[in-house]
Design a protein around this motif. Structure first.
Motif, PDB file in Angstrom:
ATOM      1  N   ALA A 191      -6.843 -10.117 -17.011  1.00  9.45           N
ATOM      2  CA  ALA A 191      -7.067 -11.565 -17.004  1.00  9.45           C
ATOM      3  C   ALA A 191      -7.590 -12.056 -18.356  1.00  9.45           C
ATOM      4  CB  ALA A 191      -8.061 -11.929 -15.899  1.00  9.45           C
ATOM      5  N   GLY A 192      -7.682 -11.149 -19.333  1.00 13.19           N
ATOM      6  CA  GLY A 192      -8.159 -11.526 -20.665  1.00 13.19           C
ATOM      7  C   GLY A 192      -9.665 -11.646 -20.748  1.00 13.19           C
ATOM      8  N   LEU A 193     -10.384 -11.015 -19.829  1.00 13.16           N
ATOM      9  CA  LEU A 193     -11.847 -11.134 -19.771  1.00 13.16           C
ATOM     10  C   LEU A 193     -12.509  -9.810 -20.129  1.00 13.16           C
ATOM     11  CD1 LEU A 193     -11.960 -13.093 -16.403  1.00 13.16           C
ATOM     12  CD2 LEU A 193     -12.323 -14.041 -18.700  1.00 13.16           C
ATOM     13  N   GLN A 194     -13.516  -9.882 -20.980  1.00 15.59           N
ATOM     14  CA  GLN A 194     -14.302  -8.713 -21.357  1.00 15.59           C
ATOM     15  C   GLN A 194     -15.571  -8.709 -20.513  1.00 15.59           C
ATOM     16  OE1 GLN A 194     -13.610  -6.316 -23.758  1.00 15.59           O
ATOM     17  NE2 GLN A 194     -11.594  -7.240 -23.905  1.00 15.59           N
ATOM     18  N   ALA A 195     -15.890  -7.565 -19.918  1.00 16.12           N
ATOM     19  CA  ALA A 195     -17.064  -7.481 -19.049  1.00 16.12           C
ATOM     20  C   ALA A 195     -17.684  -6.103 -19.147  1.00 16.12           C
ATOM     21  CB  ALA A 195     -16.675  -7.762 -17.601  1.00 16.12           C
ATOM     22  N   GLU A 196     -18.947  -6.034 -18.815  1.00 14.96           N
ATOM     23  CA  GLU A 196     -19.630  -4.763 -18.600  1.00 14.96           C
ATOM     24  C   GLU A 196     -19.598  -4.545 -17.088  1.00 14.96           C
ATOM     25  OE1 GLU A 196     -20.412  -2.800 -20.910  1.00 14.96           O
ATOM     26  OE2 GLU A 196     -20.470  -4.135 -22.643  1.00 14.96           O
ATOM     27  N   SER A 227     -12.681   1.805 -13.148  1.00 14.83           N
ATOM     28  CA  SER A 227     -11.433   1.544 -13.871  1.00 14.83           C
ATOM     29  C   SER A 227     -10.642   0.403 -13.246  1.00 14.83           C
ATOM     30  CB  SER A 227     -10.566   2.808 -13.900  1.00 14.83           C
ATOM     31  OG  SER A 227     -11.176   3.818 -14.653  1.00 14.83           O
ATOM     32  N   LEU A 228     -10.604   0.371 -11.931  1.00 15.84           N
ATOM     33  CA  LEU A 228      -9.858  -0.689 -11.248  1.00 15.84           C
ATOM     34  C   LEU A 228     -10.469  -2.054 -11.530  1.00 15.84           C
ATOM     35  CD1 LEU A 228      -7.560  -1.526  -9.360  1.00 15.84           C
ATOM     36  CD2 LEU A 228      -9.088  -1.038  -7.431  1.00 15.84           C
ATOM     37  N   ALA A 229     -11.783  -2.182 -11.388  1.00 17.75           N
ATOM     38  CA  ALA A 229     -12.449  -3.472 -11.646  1.00 17.75           C
ATOM     39  C   ALA A 229     -12.319  -3.868 -13.115  1.00 17.75           C
ATOM     40  CB  ALA A 229     -13.914  -3.399 -11.233  1.00 17.75           C
ATOM     41  N   THR A 230     -12.512  -2.921 -14.016  1.00 19.82           N
ATOM     42  CA  THR A 230     -12.410  -3.195 -15.450  1.00 19.82           C
ATOM     43  C   THR A 230     -10.997  -3.620 -15.817  1.00 19.82           C
ATOM     44  OG1 THR A 230     -14.196  -1.639 -15.940  1.00 19.82           O
ATOM     45  CG2 THR A 230     -12.671  -2.147 -17.745  1.00 19.82           C
ATOM     46  N   TRP A 231     -10.000  -2.914 -15.300  1.00 18.49           N
ATOM     47  CA  TRP A 231      -8.601  -3.232 -15.590  1.00 18.49           C
ATOM     48  C   TRP A 231      -8.224  -4.620 -15.093  1.00 18.49           C
ATOM     49  CZ3 TRP A 231      -4.347  -3.358 -12.003  1.00 18.49           C
ATOM     50  CH2 TRP A 231      -3.088  -3.455 -12.605  1.00 18.49           C
ATOM     51  N   ARG A 232      -8.689  -4.971 -13.900  1.00 21.45           N
ATOM     52  CA  ARG A 232      -8.381  -6.305 -13.359  1.00 21.45           C
ATOM     53  C   ARG A 232      -8.915  -7.398 -14.266  1.00 21.45           C
ATOM     54  NH1 ARG A 232      -4.625  -7.524  -9.441  1.00 21.45           N
ATOM     55  NH2 ARG A 232      -4.392  -5.713  -8.125  1.00 21.45           N
ATOM     56  N   LEU A 233     -10.118  -7.212 -14.784  1.00 22.61           N
ATOM     57  CA  LEU A 233     -10.692  -8.208 -15.693  1.00 22.61           C
ATOM     58  C   LEU A 233      -9.961  -8.211 -17.035  1.00 22.61           C
ATOM     59  CD1 LEU A 233     -14.423  -7.639 -14.771  1.00 22.61           C
ATOM     60  CD2 LEU A 233     -13.102  -9.732 -14.343  1.00 22.61           C
ATOM     61  N   LEU A 234      -9.659  -7.038 -17.574  1.00 20.03           N
ATOM     62  CA  LEU A 234      -8.928  -6.960 -18.840  1.00 20.03           C
ATOM     63  C   LEU A 234      -7.567  -7.636 -18.737  1.00 20.03           C
ATOM     64  CD1 LEU A 234      -9.736  -3.292 -19.920  1.00 20.03           C
ATOM     65  CD2 LEU A 234     -10.453  -5.393 -21.101  1.00 20.03           C
ATOM     66  N   GLU A 268      -3.481   0.423 -21.500  1.00 17.77           N
ATOM     67  CA  GLU A 268      -3.966   0.971 -22.768  1.00 17.77           C
ATOM     68  C   GLU A 268      -5.397   0.550 -23.120  1.00 17.77           C
ATOM     69  OE1 GLU A 268      -2.642   3.605 -24.137  1.00 17.77           O
ATOM     70  OE2 GLU A 268      -1.225   3.405 -22.493  1.00 17.77           O
ATOM     71  N   PRO A 269      -5.799  -0.722 -22.949  1.00 20.56           N
ATOM     72  CA  PRO A 269      -7.202  -1.062 -23.233  1.00 20.56           C
ATOM     73  C   PRO A 269      -8.177  -0.296 -22.334  1.00 20.56           C
ATOM     74  CG  PRO A 269      -5.870  -3.056 -23.127  1.00 20.56           C
ATOM     75  CD  PRO A 269      -5.001  -1.925 -22.638  1.00 20.56           C
ATOM     76  N   LEU A 270      -7.806  -0.086 -21.084  1.00 25.68           N
ATOM     77  CA  LEU A 270      -8.643   0.703 -20.176  1.00 25.68           C
ATOM     78  C   LEU A 270      -8.720   2.144 -20.661  1.00 25.68           C
ATOM     79  CD1 LEU A 270     -10.204   1.189 -17.519  1.00 25.68           C
ATOM     80  CD2 LEU A 270      -7.976   1.654 -16.465  1.00 25.68           C
ATOM     81  N   ARG A 271      -7.592   2.726 -21.014  1.00 26.58           N
ATOM     82  CA  ARG A 271      -7.590   4.109 -21.512  1.00 26.58           C
ATOM     83  C   ARG A 271      -8.465   4.231 -22.756  1.00 26.58           C
ATOM     84  NH1 ARG A 271      -1.505   4.414 -19.994  1.00 26.58           N
ATOM     85  NH2 ARG A 271      -1.596   5.674 -18.097  1.00 26.58           N
TER      86      ARG A 271
END
Length: 155
Positions: A79-84, A70-77, A12-15
């Motif tokens: 783990a509780g990490l916010q990234a650009e 999406s895959l890289a962003t989701w993996r970080l999310l 959901e955060p990725l979406r």
């Protein structure tokens, strides 16, 4: 998984992030889910068609890039990490015309996710190489992608 949207709450955060990208709306992209470590995205043919009735090359590369992102962003999310997350470079091969819906899948091509996440957590930046593909209905490759993605701490 193609054709079905996963109810996995971790997506959901990725979406929500994808929903803020105008290109995602124009292409009618949806996140189908993650299967065996592969991020699966879908886009219908109609808004992504070219003058020949096949999938537009720009739509193919956009969907593949978004699948990797999406895959890289989701993996970080997760783990509780916010990234650009940015694509640094990529290579695309158009192998056959596609006259059907665009089904992309992306997976980690080199390294492992634990190292990527740990490096980002420690340094505020990390890189990964992601492969992706869009298949023809018979399963053969229509388009392949290899890209290097960079994650930077927000700030």
């Amino acid at each position: 998984m193609p054709g079905r949207m996963s109810a996995d709450p971790s997506l959901e955060p990725l979406r929500a992030q994808l929903a803020r990208i105008p290109q995602v709306h124009a292409m009618q992209i949806r996140v189908d889910g993650v299967v065996d470590g592969r991020m699966c995205l879908h886009a219908p043919l109609a808004p992504n068609v070219n003058d020949k009735g096949s999938a537009f090359g720009g739509s193919l590369v956009s969907l593949l890039t978004l699948a990797g992102w999406s895959l890289a962003t989701w993996r970080l999310l997760r783990a509780g990490l916010q990234a650009e997350v940015y694509v640094a470079d990529s290579q695309v091969r158009y192998l056959a015309p596609l006259y059907d819906a665009l089904q992309a899948e992306a997976w980690l091509e080199e390294g492992d996710w634990d190292t990527f996440v740990r490096t980002f957590a420690e340094r505020g930046r990390a890189r990964c190489r992601i492969a992706a593909r869009i298949a023809l209905p018979d399963g053969a490759d229509a388009t392949t992608f290899s890209g290097r993605f960079v994650a930077l701490a927000r700030g």
